[in-house]
Design a protein around this motif. Structure first.
Motif, PDB file in Angstrom:
ATOM      1  N   ALA A   8       0.753  -1.089  -0.059  1.00  0.00           N
ATOM      2  CA  ALA A   8      -0.073   0.101   0.095  1.00  0.00           C
ATOM      3  C   ALA A   8       0.891   1.328  -0.072  1.00  0.00           C
ATOM      4  CB  ALA A   8      -0.798   0.046   1.137  1.00  0.00           C
ATOM      5  N   ASP A  10       0.977   4.300   0.519  1.00  0.00           N
ATOM      6  CA  ASP A  10       0.095   5.504   1.328  1.00  0.00           C
ATOM      7  C   ASP A  10       0.977   6.646   1.441  1.00  0.00           C
ATOM      8  OD1 ASP A  10      -2.306   4.053   1.043  1.00  0.00           O
ATOM      9  OD2 ASP A  10      -1.801   2.931   2.966  1.00  0.00           O
ATOM     10  N   LYS A  32      -0.133  -0.757  -4.485  1.00  0.00           N
ATOM     11  CA  LYS A  32      -1.483  -0.366  -4.362  1.00  0.00           C
ATOM     12  C   LYS A  32      -1.699   1.320  -4.332  1.00  0.00           C
ATOM     13  CE  LYS A  32      -4.180  -0.421  -0.277  1.00  0.00           C
ATOM     14  NZ  LYS A  32      -4.953   1.094  -0.192  1.00  0.00           N
ATOM     15  N   THR A 119     -14.154  -1.672   7.134  1.00  0.00           N
ATOM     16  CA  THR A 119     -13.614  -2.263   8.427  1.00  0.00           C
ATOM     17  C   THR A 119     -13.965  -1.179   9.545  1.00  0.00           C
ATOM     18  OG1 THR A 119     -11.425  -2.090   8.026  1.00  0.00           O
ATOM     19  CG2 THR A 119     -12.186  -4.336   7.968  1.00  0.00           C
ATOM     20  N   VAL A 156     -12.315  -7.310  -1.283  1.00  0.00           N
ATOM     21  CA  VAL A 156     -11.380  -6.912  -0.224  1.00  0.00           C
ATOM     22  C   VAL A 156     -11.926  -7.364   1.186  1.00  0.00           C
ATOM     23  CG1 VAL A 156     -10.165  -5.030   0.779  1.00  0.00           C
ATOM     24  CG2 VAL A 156     -10.560  -5.022  -1.690  1.00  0.00           C
ATOM     25  N   PRO A 178      -6.118  -6.715   3.591  1.00  0.00           N
ATOM     26  CA  PRO A 178      -5.097  -5.772   4.430  1.00  0.00           C
ATOM     27  C   PRO A 178      -5.286  -6.206   5.993  1.00  0.00           C
ATOM     28  CG  PRO A 178      -7.355  -4.769   3.732  1.00  0.00           C
ATOM     29  CD  PRO A 178      -7.382  -5.979   3.529  1.00  0.00           C
ATOM     30  N   ARG A 181       0.353  -7.982   9.767  1.00  0.00           N
ATOM     31  CA  ARG A 181       1.595  -7.582  10.548  1.00  0.00           C
ATOM     32  C   ARG A 181       2.270  -8.768  10.974  1.00  0.00           C
ATOM     33  NH1 ARG A 181      -0.194  -3.312   9.030  1.00  0.00           N
ATOM     34  NH2 ARG A 181      -0.752  -1.434  10.191  1.00  0.00           N
ATOM     35  N   GLN A 190      -4.495  -0.726  13.228  1.00  0.00           N
ATOM     36  CA  GLN A 190      -5.195  -2.139  12.530  1.00  0.00           C
ATOM     37  C   GLN A 190      -5.520  -2.666  14.005  1.00  0.00           C
ATOM     38  OE1 GLN A 190      -6.464  -2.567   9.986  1.00  0.00           O
ATOM     39  NE2 GLN A 190      -5.135  -1.862   8.379  1.00  0.00           N
ATOM     40  N   VAL A 208      -2.490  -6.959   1.477  1.00  0.00           N
ATOM     41  CA  VAL A 208      -2.158  -5.743   0.998  1.00  0.00           C
ATOM     42  C   VAL A 208      -1.316  -5.090   2.542  1.00  0.00           C
ATOM     43  CG1 VAL A 208      -3.034  -3.242   0.984  1.00  0.00           C
ATOM     44  CG2 VAL A 208      -4.204  -5.497  -0.353  1.00  0.00           C
ATOM     45  N   VAL A 209       0.007  -4.903   2.261  1.00  0.00           N
ATOM     46  CA  VAL A 209       0.767  -4.533   3.438  1.00  0.00           C
ATOM     47  C   VAL A 209       1.121  -3.020   3.192  1.00  0.00           C
ATOM     48  CG1 VAL A 209       2.735  -5.096   4.958  1.00  0.00           C
ATOM     49  CG2 VAL A 209       1.369  -6.810   3.409  1.00  0.00           C
ATOM     50  N   GLY A 210       0.982  -2.133   4.176  1.00  0.00           N
ATOM     51  CA  GLY A 210       1.422  -0.867   4.083  1.00  0.00           C
ATOM     52  C   GLY A 210       2.606  -0.564   5.128  1.00  0.00           C
ATOM     53  N   ARG A 211       2.256   0.084   6.027  1.00  0.00           N
ATOM     54  CA  ARG A 211       3.325   0.470   7.077  1.00  0.00           C
ATOM     55  C   ARG A 211       4.224  -0.710   7.635  1.00  0.00           C
ATOM     56  NH1 ARG A 211      -1.355   3.052  10.616  1.00  0.00           N
ATOM     57  NH2 ARG A 211      -2.367   1.526   9.532  1.00  0.00           N
ATOM     58  N   PRO A 212       4.091  -1.961   7.652  1.00  0.00           N
ATOM     59  CA  PRO A 212       5.200  -2.709   8.065  1.00  0.00           C
ATOM     60  C   PRO A 212       6.263  -2.762   6.885  1.00  0.00           C
ATOM     61  CG  PRO A 212       3.042  -3.752   8.386  1.00  0.00           C
ATOM     62  CD  PRO A 212       2.827  -2.496   7.530  1.00  0.00           C
TER      63      PRO A 212
HETATM   64  O1  C5P Z   1      -0.360   0.454   6.839  1.00  0.00           O
HETATM   65  P1  C5P Z   1      -1.457  -0.904   6.831  1.00  0.00           P
HETATM   66  O2  C5P Z   1      -0.841  -1.872   6.252  1.00  0.00           O
HETATM   67  O3  C5P Z   1      -2.420  -0.792   7.924  1.00  0.00           O
HETATM   68  O4  C5P Z   1      -2.009  -0.367   5.455  1.00  0.00           O
HETATM   69  C1  C5P Z   1      -3.193  -1.272   5.026  1.00  0.00           C
HETATM   70  C2  C5P Z   1      -3.971  -0.456   3.562  1.00  0.00           C
HETATM   71  O5  C5P Z   1      -5.264  -1.186   3.300  1.00  0.00           O
HETATM   72  C3  C5P Z   1      -4.211   0.875   3.835  1.00  0.00           C
HETATM   73  O6  C5P Z   1      -4.031   1.315   2.552  1.00  0.00           O
HETATM   74  C4  C5P Z   1      -5.662   0.966   4.326  1.00  0.00           C
HETATM   75  O7  C5P Z   1      -6.254   2.081   3.697  1.00  0.00           O
HETATM   76  C5  C5P Z   1      -6.129  -0.403   3.326  1.00  0.00           C
HETATM   77  N1  C5P Z   1      -7.319  -1.015   3.992  1.00  0.00           N
HETATM   78  C6  C5P Z   1      -7.305  -1.448   5.261  1.00  0.00           C
HETATM   79  N2  C5P Z   1      -8.563  -2.004   5.716  1.00  0.00           N
HETATM   80  C7  C5P Z   1      -9.678  -2.157   4.548  1.00  0.00           C
HETATM   81  C8  C5P Z   1      -9.630  -1.675   3.382  1.00  0.00           C
HETATM   82  C9  C5P Z   1      -8.445  -1.121   2.997  1.00  0.00           C
HETATM   83  O8  C5P Z   1      -6.577  -1.523   5.999  1.00  0.00           O
HETATM   84  N3  C5P Z   1     -10.909  -2.707   5.234  1.00  0.00           N
END
Ligand code: C5P
Length: 232
Positions: A8, A10, A32, A119, A156, A178, A181, A190, A208-212
């Motif tokens: 992700a 972001d 993403k 969520t 999703v 998503p 962790r 989260q 889908v992995v963002g901050r980690p």
């Molecule tokens: O940083 P992190 O791993 O929490 O990022 C998760 C990504 O997935 C973010 O872009 C967030 O907006 C997205 N997302 C989520 N939960 C959902 C739908 C999308 O965390 N239910």
């Protein structure tokens, strides 16, 4: 079946995003792009990332009347992204229109996923504000079935829901999840999280992995660890 890890991205602008992607010398991760980056930079950021050889999930969560969504999806299909999404709450008519709009003249199209219930929406908000008085998991599964009936490729959802979605909609119906962790990592905002390995066991097709990864000291190493854990 565990297929790929999606990062992700972001970030607020193109500069930060491209500087982040520059840190991947050896691989081209699936990325993403969400509303924050797309609204700031427009289609140019999609083209720039595509030109670097990445697959792209364009996470814009469309929700409007069928005709508008059909036309918007036609615009997005010209961007050559690999995955796009919409809100299942827009109804089957909207999802079918989206599929029509997304399909290119040669018959190809990006994967199309539905968001079921965000969520951030809990059962109390559904009941009191949206006047939906069924249990949340029933609503999620019903929306997933509507998406499958409309011909979409998947939803999703939380990794914790992946098994139920596959049971209701079939093993080929994709779950993109998503909320992932590392076991030794920071959860951030989260709440219900799973590790990449657990997401695989639960049946997620894509995580889908963002901050980690984006906040890691060495993002490429964190990405590789994620891929290793998820793909086994
Ligand atoms: O940083 P992190 O791993 O929490 O990022 C998760 C990504 O997935 C973010 O872009 C967030 O907006 C997205 N997302 C989520 N939960 C959902 C739908 C999308 O965390 N239910």
């Amino acid at each position: 079946m565990a297929t790929d890890v999606i990062i992700a991205c972001d970030f607020p602008n193109a500069g930060e995003t491209l500087a982040f992607l520059d840190r991947f010398a050896e691989e081209k991760p699936f990325v993403k792009i969400g509303m924050e980056l797309f609204y700031a930079e427009g289609p140019a950021i999609v083209r720039a990332i595509k030109a670097r050889g990445h697959k792209i999930f364009l996470d814009l969560k469309l929700h409007d009347i069928p005709n508008t969504v059909e036309k918007a999806m036609a615009s997005l299909s010209a961007l050559d992204v690999d995955m796009v999404n919409l809100h299942a709450a827009g109804t089957r008519a909207m999802m079918e229109a989206a599929l029509r709009g997304l399909t290119r003249p040669d018959g190809t199209r990006p994967l199309l996923l539905a968001v079921t219930q965000l969520t951030s929406t809990d059962e109390a908000a559904m009941r009191e504000e949206l006047l939906i008085d069924r249990p949340l998991d029933k609503v999620v599964l019903s929306y997933a079935r509507n998406a499958a009936a409309a011909g979409l490729d998947g939803v999703v959802c939380s990794p914790l829901e992946a098994g139920k979605v596959h049971k209701a909609c079939g093993p080929a119906f994709l779950t993109v999840t998503p909320g992932v962790r590392f076991a030794d990592g920071d959860k951030g905002d989260q709440k219900r999280v799973t590790t990449p390995a657990r997401a695989r066991e639960l049946g997620s097709d894509y995580i889908v992995v963002g901050r980690p990864i984006t906040k890691a000291e060495d993002p490429a190493a964190a990405y590789r660890r994620c891929v290793r854990d998820f793909l086994g």
